[in-house]
Motif scaffolding. Sequence first.
Motif, mmCIF file in Angstrom:
data_model
loop_
_atom_site.group_PDB
_atom_site.id
_atom_site.type_symbol
_atom_site.label_atom_id
_atom_site.label_comp_id
_atom_site.label_asym_id
_atom_site.label_seq_id
_atom_site.Cartn_x
_atom_site.Cartn_y
_atom_site.Cartn_z
ATOM 1 N N LYS A 19 0.597 -1.240 -0.201
ATOM 2 C CA LYS A 19 0.151 -0.555 -0.037
ATOM 3 C C LYS A 19 0.608 1.878 -0.157
ATOM 4 O O LYS A 19 0.225 2.509 0.507
ATOM 5 N N SER A 20 2.252 1.449 -0.266
ATOM 6 C CA SER A 20 2.969 2.780 -0.632
ATOM 7 C C SER A 20 2.496 3.418 -1.615
ATOM 8 O O SER A 20 2.682 4.664 -1.964
ATOM 9 N N GLY A 21 1.597 2.419 -2.954
ATOM 10 C CA GLY A 21 1.139 3.253 -4.310
ATOM 11 C C GLY A 21 1.782 2.649 -4.805
ATOM 12 O O GLY A 21 1.653 3.544 -6.049
ATOM 13 N N LYS A 22 2.367 1.550 -5.397
ATOM 14 C CA LYS A 22 2.851 1.291 -6.498
ATOM 15 C C LYS A 22 2.254 1.435 -7.589
ATOM 16 O O LYS A 22 2.464 1.664 -8.835
ATOM 17 N N THR A 23 1.029 0.517 -7.215
ATOM 18 C CA THR A 23 0.139 0.634 -8.705
ATOM 19 C C THR A 23 -0.757 1.715 -8.971
ATOM 20 O O THR A 23 -0.466 2.056 -10.317
ATOM 21 N N THR A 24 -0.755 2.676 -7.452
ATOM 22 C CA THR A 24 -1.828 3.961 -8.396
ATOM 23 C C THR A 24 -0.043 4.401 -9.284
ATOM 24 O O THR A 24 -0.804 5.801 -9.599
ATOM 25 N N VAL A 42 -6.752 2.240 -7.670
ATOM 26 C CA VAL A 42 -7.539 0.632 -6.947
ATOM 27 C C VAL A 42 -8.816 0.632 -6.047
ATOM 28 O O VAL A 42 -9.520 -0.538 -6.753
ATOM 29 N N GLU A 43 -8.912 1.761 -5.630
ATOM 30 C CA GLU A 43 -10.992 1.683 -5.135
ATOM 31 C C GLU A 43 -12.031 1.514 -6.045
ATOM 32 O O GLU A 43 -12.640 1.064 -6.052
ATOM 33 N N LYS A 60 -5.346 -5.377 -3.573
ATOM 34 C CA LYS A 60 -3.899 -5.707 -3.209
ATOM 35 C C LYS A 60 -3.693 -6.447 -4.216
ATOM 36 O O LYS A 60 -3.859 -7.111 -5.590
ATOM 37 N N SER A 61 -1.816 -5.260 -4.953
ATOM 38 C CA SER A 61 -1.392 -6.461 -5.964
ATOM 39 C C SER A 61 -0.683 -8.032 -4.951
ATOM 40 O O SER A 61 0.014 -8.469 -4.487
ATOM 41 N N GLY A 83 3.321 -5.705 -2.809
ATOM 42 C CA GLY A 83 4.354 -4.721 -1.723
ATOM 43 C C GLY A 83 3.831 -6.268 -0.773
ATOM 44 O O GLY A 83 5.234 -5.652 0.565
ATOM 45 N N ASN A 134 5.637 8.846 -2.143
ATOM 46 C CA ASN A 134 4.450 8.625 -2.258
ATOM 47 C C ASN A 134 3.589 9.414 -1.052
ATOM 48 O O ASN A 134 4.504 9.563 0.018
ATOM 49 N N ASP A 137 -0.031 14.005 -0.810
ATOM 50 C CA ASP A 137 -0.286 14.492 -0.419
ATOM 51 C C ASP A 137 -1.897 14.385 0.712
ATOM 52 O O ASP A 137 -2.853 14.992 1.008
ATOM 53 N N GLY A 259 1.151 9.967 -6.312
ATOM 54 C CA GLY A 259 1.428 8.965 -8.237
ATOM 55 C C GLY A 259 -0.360 9.431 -7.284
ATOM 56 O O GLY A 259 -1.138 9.596 -9.216
ATOM 57 N N LYS A 260 -1.173 9.358 -7.047
ATOM 58 C CA LYS A 260 -2.998 9.931 -6.979
ATOM 59 C C LYS A 260 -3.299 10.904 -7.953
ATOM 60 O O LYS A 260 -3.932 11.058 -8.826
HETATM 61 N N1 LIG Z 1 -3.340 9.716 -1.276
HETATM 62 C C1 LIG Z 1 -2.496 9.105 -1.260
HETATM 63 N N2 LIG Z 1 -3.348 7.674 -1.718
HETATM 64 C C2 LIG Z 1 -2.307 6.788 -2.034
HETATM 65 C C3 LIG Z 1 -1.437 7.442 -3.455
HETATM 66 N N3 LIG Z 1 -0.804 6.344 -3.937
HETATM 67 C C4 LIG Z 1 -1.856 4.830 -3.627
HETATM 68 N N4 LIG Z 1 -3.264 5.498 -2.303
HETATM 69 C C5 LIG Z 1 -3.805 4.641 -1.599
HETATM 70 O O1 LIG Z 1 -3.074 3.952 -1.000
HETATM 71 C C6 LIG Z 1 -4.017 2.596 -1.092
HETATM 72 C C7 LIG Z 1 -3.026 1.759 -1.676
HETATM 73 O O2 LIG Z 1 -2.263 2.086 -3.090
HETATM 74 P P1 LIG Z 1 -1.939 0.993 -4.123
HETATM 75 O O3 LIG Z 1 -1.582 1.245 -5.233
HETATM 76 O O4 LIG Z 1 -2.960 0.153 -4.480
HETATM 77 O O5 LIG Z 1 -0.259 0.517 -3.185
HETATM 78 P P2 LIG Z 1 0.206 -0.993 -3.967
HETATM 79 O O6 LIG Z 1 1.670 -0.086 -3.522
HETATM 80 O O7 LIG Z 1 0.415 -0.758 -5.159
HETATM 81 O O8 LIG Z 1 0.118 -1.896 -2.947
HETATM 82 P P3 LIG Z 1 0.503 -3.323 -2.725
HETATM 83 O O9 LIG Z 1 -0.284 -3.472 -4.393
HETATM 84 O O10 LIG Z 1 -0.783 -3.626 -1.900
HETATM 85 O O11 LIG Z 1 1.169 -3.653 -2.692
HETATM 86 C C8 LIG Z 1 -5.048 2.848 -2.066
HETATM 87 O O12 LIG Z 1 -5.850 3.031 -1.136
HETATM 88 C C9 LIG Z 1 -4.562 4.249 -2.853
HETATM 89 O O13 LIG Z 1 -5.203 5.083 -3.120
HETATM 90 C C10 LIG Z 1 -0.913 9.119 -3.187
HETATM 91 O O14 LIG Z 1 0.365 9.180 -3.949
HETATM 92 N N5 LIG Z 1 -1.584 9.546 -2.104
#
Ligand SMILES: Nc1nc2c(ncn2[C@@H]2O[C@H](COP(=O)(O)OP(=O)(O)OP(=O)(O)O)[C@@H](O)[C@H]2O)c(=O)[nH]1
Length: 717
Positions: A19-24, A42-43, A60-61, A83, A134, A137, A259-260
């Motif tokens: 959930k560090s935001g890699k996919t986003t 992701v939501e 999650k990925s 992650g 990341n 915001d 990323g978001k």
């Molecule tokens: N505010 C904010 N939320 C973010 C950002 N990037 C990701 N998120 C939120 O963080 C959560 C996890 O985002 P993912 O992109 O799934 O993170 P991930 O690192 O790919 O997670 P895994 O694949 O489970 O390891 C989601 O609820 C996203 O909406 C960002 O830049 N800002």
Amino acid sequence: MKSYLTKDIRNVVLIGGSKSGKTTLAEAMLYEGKVIDRRGTVEAKNTVSDNTEFEQTNQKSVYATPLYAEVLNTKFNIIDAPGSDDFSGGAIAAFKVCENSILVVNGAQGVEVGTEIFARYAKQYGIPMIVAVNQLDAEKADWDHTIASLKEAFGSKIILVQFPVNVGPDFNGIVDVLTQKFYKFKDENGNYEELEIPAEYADQAEELRSELMEKAAEGDDDLMMKFFDTMELTTDEIRAGLRAGYSKGEIMPVFAVSGKKDVGVKRLMEFTINVAASPLGTVAKTKEGGEITCDPNAPVSLFIYKTAVEQHLGDVAYFKVMSGVLNEGADLTNPETGNNERLSAIYAVAGAKKEKVSSINAGDIGCVMKLKNGKTDVTLAAPGVDAIEHMVFPDAKYRCAVKAVDKNDEAKVGEALNKIAAQDPTIIVEYSKELRQTILSGQGEQHINLVKWRVKNEFKLDIELFAPKVPYRETITKVATAQYRHKKQSGGAGQFGEVHLLVCPYVEGEPAPTKFKIDGKDTILNLKTSESFDLEWGGKLEFYNCVVGGAIDLGFMPAILKGINDKMTEGPLTGSYARDIRVYVYDGKMHPVDSKEIAFIIAGRNAFKEAFRIAGPKILEPIYNVDILTPNDYVGPCMSDLNGRRGMIINQDMDGNFTILHARVPLAELYRYSTTLSSLTGGAATFTMKFAEYQPVPADVQTKLLAEYAAQEKEDE
Ligand SMILES: Nc1nc2c(ncn2[C@@H]2O[C@H](COP(=O)(O)OP(=O)(O)OP(=O)(O)O)[C@@H](O)[C@H]2O)c(=O)[nH]1
Ligand SMILES: [Mg+2]
């Protein structure tokens, strides 16, 4: 789609904690690269990367998904890795085909255990890291805390290329120390103005630029000389120094992004293109110890690092062209098996979307459908090219037994599990003859649950998971003798064989003792022949013929050994395999007519069984080396949990905020350990486990096991 030159390719894996935001971030990269014109979330379950049902349901990925974007005329191949440590196989396979990584850190959390885990893997596999802080915001984003935690974890490797302005929900500015610009973002689609650095940030920018220059100079001797002479480097020189330091893994340049909101993403990609290595000239080792250089002019070879079964497509094999140019219609060979494959159509990949291409140059990543034998970890190449060295994955940390809910499905379940294991090298499926169970091993309970989900949803079969048996062993602790006469003379041809033997514990490195007390008399046994066997299940059996005066013909020795071997797979205590035993056959009797092989097999078996029973037999259990990586705060709970598992802490190392506990724990106590550790530490700790040795079980455990075995025997009767 055009075909990109090797020098115009960057292969980058996104790694970091859950959930560090890699996919986003990957989604924003695709948007910046114009592969998509709307970003999913992701939501909303509509990102390009998390495109499988399991990923979308669980948000999650779980698979490392290959994607690409084009920026600065460069093909930016992105592998978005999961992650969770349970799915680390994806990142590790990606390290085989990526020269670079971006370590994504959640700016609201700072360095997490997942950050540490994947940074360790990257280091282990020799992949340099750029850091993207990341989620700047987010309400709770804290740049200073995140940078402090990065410095604590990675020391002086951390070097800031940027710092953010207005961190929090209004995050909209980045001061870039390298380009000496202020990027002010106008919207949430990556559009920005490039401005002079505002006066209020000038001092901070100046200070960081000096640090950056100094660090860059350390990367290259010539730059260092120039820096000492003039105390100044140009932007290009700084870039060159950073490139040198980064590629050696000595520098981790840090970027500020969301990323978001697509803030700072394009700049991160541009820096990566300018500083990170292209695959051109990189070298892959072959299995035979040779090398394959990533050169478009060399004979073609490709390496399949991932396979999947995808909706509407069937079997897909993802590969990197390791050398040469891959043209559609190519006929290639698997150097290990000699199997031929025709690659009639080849594709560039952005998640589920595949775009047909006519050729792919060395260094690029692509995919192909429906190969005959397109397994993970396979090389396909022109004749004469060796296979690339196989990938190496961490040892399994979760082990369970599996069976089909409906007995009639057993064969189909076996097939399904084998198919899944062929795609995911971190899943191991083995039928244990010894335990009479199918054992499924993986990286954690989530990983195993994904297998269960796949068997149910992709193969429409139900499986049950349960605690596996432990492969105990039995051995002896003292010398004992026994004799057995097998005599059958009623009806037909008779059988006669008599064996006298002595057993004594085998101790590694010690010569076979020959002085014993037999029947109260001091006796020296003369070893006429001696055979030593490394047992399939570990440990030794040594077998000596000490018979004097021709009491038993030499020709019957193999039969006696066979009888002993029969009993070695069925110890007298719990029916487990026996190990570490010396057997001396010192006397016996024959019958001129009735002595035959079968008689000596039976006599050998029974004499051995009796000797084993009175030689102080002991149950041995497998002990594992367990290394636990935990934040310092959880060391206490981890230790007391280990105590409850009969674990022994050997020593511990400190590493910043983390402690590594080195322990030895019986396998019998490790069932579902990964799950317990995770709940004990709120998911902040991880561990590895590796078989170490067999050790006698404590007396109370032996009593318990004997009772269990007796009860089981009764039930089976
Ligand atoms: N505010 C904010 N939320 C973010 C950002 N990037 C990701 N998120 C939120 O963080 C959560 C996890 O985002 P993912 O992109 O799934 O993170 P991930 O690192 O790919 O997670 P895994 O694949 O489970 O390891 C989601 O609820 C996203 O909406 C960002 O830049 N800002
Ligand atoms: Mg993800």
